[in-house]
Design a protein around this motif. Structure first.
Motif, PDB file in Angstrom:
ATOM      1  N   SER A 139       0.879  -1.382   0.140  1.00 56.16           N
ATOM      2  CA  SER A 139      -0.002  -0.339  -0.305  1.00 56.16           C
ATOM      3  C   SER A 139       0.757   1.249  -0.107  1.00 56.16           C
ATOM      4  O   SER A 139       1.624   1.241   1.119  1.00 56.16           O
ATOM      5  CB  SER A 139      -0.981  -0.209   1.412  1.00 56.16           C
ATOM      6  OG  SER A 139      -1.744   1.116   1.362  1.00 56.16           O
ATOM      7  N   THR A 140       1.300   2.190  -0.759  1.00 53.01           N
ATOM      8  CA  THR A 140       1.750   3.381  -1.024  1.00 53.01           C
ATOM      9  C   THR A 140       1.217   4.357   0.360  1.00 53.01           C
ATOM     10  O   THR A 140       1.760   5.155  -0.002  1.00 53.01           O
ATOM     11  CB  THR A 140       1.792   3.765  -2.989  1.00 53.01           C
ATOM     12  OG1 THR A 140       0.063   4.338  -2.202  1.00 53.01           O
ATOM     13  CG2 THR A 140       2.618   2.874  -3.088  1.00 53.01           C
ATOM     14  N   GLU A 141      -0.305   4.224   0.425  1.00 54.35           N
ATOM     15  CA  GLU A 141      -0.697   4.822   1.507  1.00 54.35           C
ATOM     16  C   GLU A 141      -0.118   4.790   2.550  1.00 54.35           C
ATOM     17  O   GLU A 141       0.028   5.793   3.810  1.00 54.35           O
ATOM     18  CB  GLU A 141      -2.407   4.707   1.284  1.00 54.35           C
ATOM     19  CG  GLU A 141      -2.970   5.680   1.691  1.00 54.35           C
ATOM     20  CD  GLU A 141      -4.118   6.643   0.876  1.00 54.35           C
ATOM     21  OE1 GLU A 141      -3.552   6.753  -0.437  1.00 54.35           O
ATOM     22  OE2 GLU A 141      -5.385   7.050   0.833  1.00 54.35           O
ATOM     23  N   PRO A 152      -2.447  -1.380 -15.126  1.00 54.81           N
ATOM     24  CA  PRO A 152      -3.217  -0.686 -15.495  1.00 54.81           C
ATOM     25  C   PRO A 152      -2.800   1.047 -15.164  1.00 54.81           C
ATOM     26  O   PRO A 152      -2.767   1.551 -14.239  1.00 54.81           O
ATOM     27  CB  PRO A 152      -5.140  -1.206 -15.782  1.00 54.81           C
ATOM     28  CG  PRO A 152      -4.078  -2.511 -15.216  1.00 54.81           C
ATOM     29  CD  PRO A 152      -2.923  -2.685 -14.995  1.00 54.81           C
ATOM     30  N   SER A 153      -4.161   1.777 -15.457  1.00 50.04           N
ATOM     31  CA  SER A 153      -4.114   3.028 -15.522  1.00 50.04           C
ATOM     32  C   SER A 153      -4.939   3.033 -14.018  1.00 50.04           C
ATOM     33  O   SER A 153      -5.785   2.152 -13.396  1.00 50.04           O
ATOM     34  CB  SER A 153      -5.033   3.688 -16.150  1.00 50.04           C
ATOM     35  OG  SER A 153      -5.152   5.886 -15.864  1.00 50.04           O
ATOM     36  N   GLY A 154      -4.761   4.002 -13.122  1.00 50.79           N
ATOM     37  CA  GLY A 154      -5.324   3.358 -11.606  1.00 50.79           C
ATOM     38  C   GLY A 154      -4.693   3.023 -10.367  1.00 50.79           C
ATOM     39  O   GLY A 154      -5.091   2.999  -9.549  1.00 50.79           O
ATOM     40  N   LYS A 176       0.184   4.062  -9.723  1.00 46.45           N
ATOM     41  CA  LYS A 176       2.544   3.323 -10.351  1.00 46.45           C
ATOM     42  C   LYS A 176       2.905   5.085 -10.013  1.00 46.45           C
ATOM     43  O   LYS A 176       4.203   5.035  -9.286  1.00 46.45           O
ATOM     44  CB  LYS A 176       1.919   3.224 -11.697  1.00 46.45           C
ATOM     45  CG  LYS A 176       2.123   2.262 -12.445  1.00 46.45           C
ATOM     46  CD  LYS A 176       2.018   1.510 -13.895  1.00 46.45           C
ATOM     47  CE  LYS A 176       1.426   2.799 -14.361  1.00 46.45           C
ATOM     48  NZ  LYS A 176      -0.280   2.266 -14.621  1.00 46.45           N
ATOM     49  N   SER A 177       2.445   6.081 -10.172  1.00 42.71           N
ATOM     50  CA  SER A 177       2.984   7.290 -10.263  1.00 42.71           C
ATOM     51  C   SER A 177       3.466   7.823  -8.869  1.00 42.71           C
ATOM     52  O   SER A 177       4.249   8.188  -8.391  1.00 42.71           O
ATOM     53  CB  SER A 177       1.918   8.105 -10.233  1.00 42.71           C
ATOM     54  OG  SER A 177       1.205   8.486 -11.304  1.00 42.71           O
ATOM     55  N   SER A 178       2.480   6.599  -7.881  1.00 43.37           N
ATOM     56  CA  SER A 178       2.385   6.966  -6.454  1.00 43.37           C
ATOM     57  C   SER A 178       3.433   5.812  -5.828  1.00 43.37           C
ATOM     58  O   SER A 178       4.322   6.432  -4.904  1.00 43.37           O
ATOM     59  CB  SER A 178       1.129   6.479  -5.378  1.00 43.37           C
ATOM     60  OG  SER A 178       0.460   6.747  -6.078  1.00 43.37           O
ATOM     61  N   ILE A 179       3.472   5.189  -6.210  1.00 41.97           N
ATOM     62  CA  ILE A 179       4.876   4.384  -5.717  1.00 41.97           C
ATOM     63  C   ILE A 179       6.427   4.959  -6.185  1.00 41.97           C
ATOM     64  O   ILE A 179       7.248   4.851  -5.786  1.00 41.97           O
ATOM     65  CB  ILE A 179       4.809   1.852  -5.598  1.00 41.97           C
ATOM     66  CG1 ILE A 179       5.918   2.133  -5.661  1.00 41.97           C
ATOM     67  CG2 ILE A 179       4.862   2.288  -7.336  1.00 41.97           C
ATOM     68  CD1 ILE A 179       6.033   0.953  -5.516  1.00 41.97           C
ATOM     69  N   THR A 184      -0.094  12.684  -9.384  1.00 41.26           N
ATOM     70  CA  THR A 184      -0.626  11.436  -9.337  1.00 41.26           C
ATOM     71  C   THR A 184      -1.693  11.678  -9.073  1.00 41.26           C
ATOM     72  O   THR A 184      -2.509  13.285  -9.181  1.00 41.26           O
ATOM     73  CB  THR A 184      -0.403  10.803  -7.725  1.00 41.26           C
ATOM     74  OG1 THR A 184      -1.018  11.623  -6.893  1.00 41.26           O
ATOM     75  CG2 THR A 184       0.387  10.214  -6.971  1.00 41.26           C
ATOM     76  N   GLY A 185      -2.496  11.007  -9.745  1.00 40.97           N
ATOM     77  CA  GLY A 185      -4.412  10.920  -9.719  1.00 40.97           C
ATOM     78  C   GLY A 185      -4.592  12.599 -11.511  1.00 40.97           C
ATOM     79  O   GLY A 185      -3.881  11.695 -12.062  1.00 40.97           O
ATOM     80  N   GLU A 186      -5.371  13.230 -11.229  1.00 38.72           N
ATOM     81  CA  GLU A 186      -5.704  13.663 -12.284  1.00 38.72           C
ATOM     82  C   GLU A 186      -4.789  14.780 -12.658  1.00 38.72           C
ATOM     83  O   GLU A 186      -4.394  14.827 -14.042  1.00 38.72           O
ATOM     84  CB  GLU A 186      -6.356  14.740 -11.981  1.00 38.72           C
ATOM     85  CG  GLU A 186      -8.003  14.424 -11.564  1.00 38.72           C
ATOM     86  CD  GLU A 186      -8.445  13.316 -12.049  1.00 38.72           C
ATOM     87  OE1 GLU A 186      -8.792  14.286 -13.238  1.00 38.72           O
ATOM     88  OE2 GLU A 186      -8.648  12.700 -12.411  1.00 38.72           O
ATOM     89  N   THR A 187      -4.003  14.510 -11.974  1.00 41.31           N
ATOM     90  CA  THR A 187      -2.443  15.946 -12.737  1.00 41.31           C
ATOM     91  C   THR A 187      -2.092  14.814 -13.466  1.00 41.31           C
ATOM     92  O   THR A 187      -1.703  15.516 -14.701  1.00 41.31           O
ATOM     93  CB  THR A 187      -1.886  15.985 -11.633  1.00 41.31           C
ATOM     94  OG1 THR A 187      -2.269  16.603 -10.798  1.00 41.31           O
ATOM     95  CG2 THR A 187      -0.725  17.740 -12.103  1.00 41.31           C
ATOM     96  N   SER A 188      -1.471  13.426 -13.300  1.00 43.58           N
ATOM     97  CA  SER A 188      -0.676  12.738 -14.014  1.00 43.58           C
ATOM     98  C   SER A 188      -1.341  12.510 -15.190  1.00 43.58           C
ATOM     99  O   SER A 188      -0.928  12.363 -16.165  1.00 43.58           O
ATOM    100  CB  SER A 188      -0.160  11.600 -13.677  1.00 43.58           C
ATOM    101  OG  SER A 188      -1.522  10.523 -13.298  1.00 43.58           O
ATOM    102  N   LYS A 189      -2.776  12.576 -15.398  1.00 41.09           N
ATOM    103  CA  LYS A 189      -3.741  12.454 -16.661  1.00 41.09           C
ATOM    104  C   LYS A 189      -3.193  13.441 -17.712  1.00 41.09           C
ATOM    105  O   LYS A 189      -3.083  13.314 -18.877  1.00 41.09           O
ATOM    106  CB  LYS A 189      -4.926  11.899 -16.017  1.00 41.09           C
ATOM    107  CG  LYS A 189      -5.478  10.744 -16.134  1.00 41.09           C
ATOM    108  CD  LYS A 189      -6.431  10.139 -16.010  1.00 41.09           C
ATOM    109  CE  LYS A 189      -6.895   8.851 -14.913  1.00 41.09           C
ATOM    110  NZ  LYS A 189      -6.374   9.352 -13.567  1.00 41.09           N
TER     111      LYS A 189
END
Ligand SMILES: Nc1nc2c(ncn2[C@@H]2O[C@H](COP(=O)(O)OP(=O)(O)OP(=O)(O)O)[C@@H](O)[C@H]2O)c(=O)[nH]1
Ligand SMILES: [Zn+2]
Length: 296
Positions: free
Chosen positions: A144-146, A168-170, A173-176, A188-193
């Motif tokens: 868990s990256t959280e 897959p997306s979401g 990956k960015s978090s880790i 992460t999230g929206e910004t990465s999109k």
């Protein structure tokens, strides 16, 4: 002339940024002789190169593997990442990505992120579903990256090597990647999109140094659900390590489908080979036969 060795960590408009073992960076150009027609593949991120004091790369060492999208050489491991939930694990896709990693000769690692969202029972179920990985010597990590659970274990496993991240997306990956690397911070999230929509995002083509040593790289192109360019049944069978049982089937050209005396089918019946993996093999076989092999 003095020659220095290093790894290409990124490419900027015809220049190669090379990092040496003592952590110095050099911007170099490719010597004319090394430029061939298939331009992009002459020298790429991940290549081990030799360069001279004038800043010219004089040699690109032989590669152990090459990923095409993005172009990265010499990857030591590819992480195939899923989320335990949001989105749920897609086991068919996991198998396809495993097949791709064997095809490209890059040892895979399975990562299941977001385990903080699971009950104990749900966790048990995933562990049961991933049991077949033991049979083929593929490590998996529940993380868990959280909460940080499992992160140290992955760090230890991949330190001092080049590790690509796919999935897959979401799935986080960015978090880790943020947790693992020492310098840049990925959105992460929206910004990465939004970043992804841009033409050239740094995360697509840079080896990112890790705090513990070694590099990580995001390889979104590896997450495709397409089967690789497998040309024959023998090549397909070769991508299922568990079929290599040390004893041969009755027929040397057995494709493990309807033949008598098939040791692979026997192993499936004895639960030595996972039924789900075998069913996946048969689906691949049918698909390749119908959509590709029969057309040649
Ligand atoms: N509960 C929980 N949420 C997580 C965890 N890791 C990431 N997330 C969330 O999952 C969402 C997606 O995370 P990202 O790191 O952007 O995932 P990604 O795989 O890079 O996604 P793309 O950019 O779409 O490829 C974000 O809202 C994160 O906050 C985790 O361990 N637990
Ligand atoms: Zn057989």
């Amino acid at each position: 002339m003095v020659l220095i060795e290093g790894i290409v960590i990124n490419k900027i408009q015809g220049f190669y940024n090379i990092k040496t073992e003592d952590n110095k960076e050099f911007l170099c150009k490719l010597r004319g002789l090394l430029k061939r027609k298939d331009k992009k593949e002459n020298c790429t991120v991940g290549d081990h190169v030799v360069f001279d004091a004038d800043g010219f790369i004089t040699e690109v060492k032989e590669r152990k593997n090459l990923l095409l999208r993005p172009l990265v050489a010499n990857i030591d491991h590819i992480v195939i990442q899923f989320a335990a939930k949001d989105p749920l694990i897609d086991y068919e896709r996991l198998n396809i990505l495993l097949l791709n990693s064997f095809y490209y000769k890059i040892p895979p690692i399975i990562v299941v992120n977001k385990i903080d969202l699971l009950t104990e029972d749900e966790k048990e179920e995933i562990i049961k579903n991933l049991d077949f990985l033991k049979n083929i010597d593929i490590p998996y990590f529940m993380i868990s990256t959280e909460t940080g659970e499992g992160i140290e274990e992955i760090k230890n496993y991949i330190k001092d090597s080049i590790t690509a991240f796919s999935g897959p997306s979401g799935v986080g990956k960015s978090s880790i990647l943020n947790l693992l690397q020492s310098e840049r911070v990925l959105a992460t999230g929206e910004t990465s999109k939004r970043l992804r929509a841009g033409k050239h995002t740094t995360r697509d083509s840079n080896l990112l140094p890790m705090k513990a040593g070694g590099y990580v790289i995001d390889t979104p192109g590896f997450s495709s659900v397409e089967l690789p360019d497998i040309k024959t049944p023998a090549e397909l069978m070769g991508l299922f390590p568990e079929f290599d049982l040390g004893i041969g089937c009755k027929f040397s050209n057995c494709i493990h489908i309807n033949e008598p005396g098939c040791v692979v089918k026997e192993a499936v019946e004895n639960n030595q080979i996972s039924q789900k993996r075998y069913d996946f093999y048969k689906r691949c076989y049918d698909k390749l036969k119908n959509e590709r092999w029969n057309r040649i």
